[in-house]
Design a protein around this motif. Structure first.
Motif, PDB file in Angstrom:
ATOM      1  N   ARG A 173       6.451  69.474  26.672  1.00  0.00           N
ATOM      2  CA  ARG A 173       7.789  70.010  26.907  1.00  0.00           C
ATOM      3  C   ARG A 173       7.704  71.375  27.600  1.00  0.00           C
ATOM      4  O   ARG A 173       8.453  71.651  28.545  1.00  0.00           O
ATOM      5  N   ALA A 174       6.785  72.209  27.144  1.00  0.00           N
ATOM      6  CA  ALA A 174       6.616  73.516  27.772  1.00  0.00           C
ATOM      7  C   ALA A 174       6.143  73.363  29.214  1.00  0.00           C
ATOM      8  O   ALA A 174       6.589  74.102  30.110  1.00  0.00           O
ATOM      9  N   GLU A 175       5.240  72.405  29.459  1.00  0.00           N
ATOM     10  CA  GLU A 175       4.769  72.159  30.823  1.00  0.00           C
ATOM     11  C   GLU A 175       5.907  71.682  31.723  1.00  0.00           C
ATOM     12  O   GLU A 175       5.994  72.070  32.896  1.00  0.00           O
ATOM     13  N   LEU A 176       6.774  70.838  31.170  1.00  0.00           N
ATOM     14  CA  LEU A 176       7.928  70.362  31.944  1.00  0.00           C
ATOM     15  C   LEU A 176       8.827  71.516  32.360  1.00  0.00           C
ATOM     16  O   LEU A 176       9.313  71.565  33.492  1.00  0.00           O
ATOM     17  N   LYS A 177       9.038  72.445  31.440  1.00  0.00           N
ATOM     18  CA  LYS A 177       9.903  73.579  31.729  1.00  0.00           C
ATOM     19  C   LYS A 177       9.290  74.436  32.839  1.00  0.00           C
ATOM     20  O   LYS A 177       9.991  74.849  33.776  1.00  0.00           O
ATOM     21  N   LYS A 178       7.995  74.698  32.738  1.00  0.00           N
ATOM     22  CA  LYS A 178       7.329  75.493  33.772  1.00  0.00           C
ATOM     23  C   LYS A 178       7.355  74.774  35.112  1.00  0.00           C
ATOM     24  O   LYS A 178       7.536  75.392  36.161  1.00  0.00           O
ATOM     25  N   LEU A 179       7.183  73.457  35.071  1.00  0.00           N
ATOM     26  CA  LEU A 179       7.188  72.650  36.289  1.00  0.00           C
ATOM     27  C   LEU A 179       8.540  72.741  36.991  1.00  0.00           C
ATOM     28  O   LEU A 179       8.613  72.923  38.208  1.00  0.00           O
ATOM     29  N   HIS A 180       9.607  72.652  36.224  1.00  0.00           N
ATOM     30  CA  HIS A 180      10.933  72.730  36.835  1.00  0.00           C
ATOM     31  C   HIS A 180      11.207  74.125  37.387  1.00  0.00           C
ATOM     32  O   HIS A 180      11.805  74.278  38.455  1.00  0.00           O
ATOM     33  N   GLN A 181      10.762  75.144  36.664  1.00  0.00           N
ATOM     34  CA  GLN A 181      10.944  76.507  37.156  1.00  0.00           C
ATOM     35  C   GLN A 181      10.245  76.713  38.493  1.00  0.00           C
ATOM     36  O   GLN A 181      10.714  77.481  39.337  1.00  0.00           O
ATOM     37  N   ARG A 182       9.132  75.999  38.682  1.00  0.00           N
ATOM     38  CA  ARG A 182       8.379  76.131  39.932  1.00  0.00           C
ATOM     39  C   ARG A 182       8.967  75.281  41.058  1.00  0.00           C
ATOM     40  O   ARG A 182       9.120  75.739  42.180  1.00  0.00           O
ATOM     41  N   LEU A 183       9.325  74.028  40.752  1.00  0.00           N
ATOM     42  CA  LEU A 183       9.757  73.094  41.791  1.00  0.00           C
ATOM     43  C   LEU A 183      11.250  73.177  42.096  1.00  0.00           C
ATOM     44  O   LEU A 183      11.665  72.879  43.215  1.00  0.00           O
ATOM     45  N   LYS A 184      12.048  73.527  41.075  1.00  0.00           N
ATOM     46  CA  LYS A 184      13.501  73.639  41.242  1.00  0.00           C
ATOM     47  C   LYS A 184      14.129  72.359  41.780  1.00  0.00           C
ATOM     48  O   LYS A 184      15.055  72.398  42.591  1.00  0.00           O
ATOM     49  N   ILE A 185      13.629  71.203  41.332  1.00  0.00           N
ATOM     50  CA  ILE A 185      14.218  69.925  41.725  1.00  0.00           C
ATOM     51  C   ILE A 185      15.286  69.540  40.711  1.00  0.00           C
ATOM     52  O   ILE A 185      15.074  69.652  39.502  1.00  0.00           O
TER      53      ILE A 185
END
Length: 380
Positions: A173-185
């Motif tokens: 879940r934490a990785e997903l949050k960081k991923l979205h913060q980076r990709l902004k999709i």
């Protein structure tokens, strides 16, 4: 990237309505969570956006383009399923490359994208393995990677963490949050897990029985639920719902009573003998101990809005850093309220046992009032 807009979407199966009048818009780059109990229509909405289901009526727009007649493969969305849906005969690299091959991406560019995404998800050392050689968490990251490598306009995630153990679910879940913060999709995520909803979402869409109950930022939905369904579904332990009767500026629960704060009276404009449901979250309830000091309880709040009730301890549940207490209100000559349950948490050093009669305080600054007939919040 793109915005996603649903305009009065309905889906009917054999005269049974699965979702009804679903309307909301996810702005470009935001992370929205569809939250609700099993069977509430979350996955049906997601599959309709993906093009795997056809709406019975209503319009769906992605990037302001009407998608009703556009087939799934042309919608430029990537969906991650609960069961991962990896190709078992393919390696991790081949699974990641599948969508790119369908788009006829040049081999060199394809390899660059695969390795870039694999590194970002820490699965670059697994590229030559097949799904059966991977753990559940690794398979989940491969499924996410397969979606990410396509660089779609929209991510759709259908309970992607539900098959993971507790620790791995927290980490992913934490990785997903960081991923979205980076990709902004733009991302739409389906879950029945309120923790996932609260920690991941820019906005939460709470659903029940195929209908939207409330849309809002996580903390707003938590603190100001529109109705009792939202109040009791969001929160662990859930919001306590106490049946009260208003009479002459006083709330009565069976034979126990306390003053109704002036602010609540002005907001509610209740009539005498009116029945209401008072909602209070466990964190706004405090145990009165032998060294109880009025000055030490919520010193920044008006003491007049903190009221005393007597309860009898029913069940004690140690949780490690605190203890969950399930108690019944002590009510005589009020059989209809005899099973009124109230839950709150106490510090672990406080020793209680079933049958103990204790006093608690409720901070009515945080009280939410519902109509017992409509179950909607009153005065909000």
């Amino acid at each position: 990237m793109a915005n996603v807009r649903l305009d009065k979407i309905n889906r009917v199966y054999n005269n049974v309505t699965a979702i009804e009048d679903i309307s909301f818009e996810v702005p470009d780059g935001e992370f929205w969570v569809l939250l609700g109990p099993s069977g509430c229509g979350k996955s049906t909405i997601l599959r309709t956006i993906a093009g795997l289901e056809t709406a019975s009526s209503g319009n769906l727009y992605i990037n302001n383009r009407l998608m009703n007649e556009v087939p799934a493969r042309q919608r430029d969305v990537a969906m991650v399923f609960q069961n991962y849906a990896l190709y078992p005969h393919m390696t991790v690299a081949e699974n990641l490359a599948f969508g790119l091959k369908m788009r006829q991406v040049q081999p060199q560019m394809m390899q660059e994208q695969i390795h870039k995404v694999a590194r970002s998800l820490s699965i670059d050392h697994l590229l030559n393995r097949k799904p059966k050689q991977l753990s559940g968490g690794q398979q989940q990251r491969v499924a996410l990677g397969r979606a990410i490598v396509r660089e779609p306009q929209v991510f759709l995630l259908d309970e992607p963490l539900s098959n993971l153990d507790a620790q791995l679910r927290d980490d992913t879940r934490a990785e997903l949050k960081k991923l979205h913060q980076r990709l902004k999709i733009t991302t739409i995520y389906v879950t029945h897990d309120q923790t996932e909803a609260m920690t991941l979402a820019d906005k939460i869409v709470v659903l029940d029985q195929g209908k939207i109950q409330q849309i809002g930022e996580p903390q707003t939905v938590y603190a100001h639920p529109n109705n009792q369904m939202v109040a009791t579904f969001l929160g662990n332990p859930p919001m306590n719902i106490l049946p009260v009767t208003y009479a002459n500026s006083i709330f009565w629960i069976g034979n126990q009573s306390f003053n109704c704060p002036i602010e609540l009276q002005e907001k509610l404009s209740p009539t005498d003998k009116q029945s209401l449901n008072l909602g209070i979250r466990p964190e706004h309830i405090n145990l009165v101990t032998s060294d109880y000091n009025q000055e030490n309880i919520q010193p920044n709040r008006q003491k007049s809005n903190q009221v005393l009730l007597s309860v009898e301890v029913d069940v004690i549940e140690p949780l490690g850093r605190e203890t969950l207490v399930r108690a019944n209100l002590v009510l005589s000559n009020a059989s209809q309220f005899s099973q009124t349950l109230i839950q709150f948490q106490t510090p672990v050093q406080i020793s209680l046992k079933p049958g103990d009669r204790i006093s608690i305080t409720l901070d009515l600054n945080y009280a939410v009032i519902f109509d017992p007939n409509t179950r909607k919040q009153v005065g909000y």
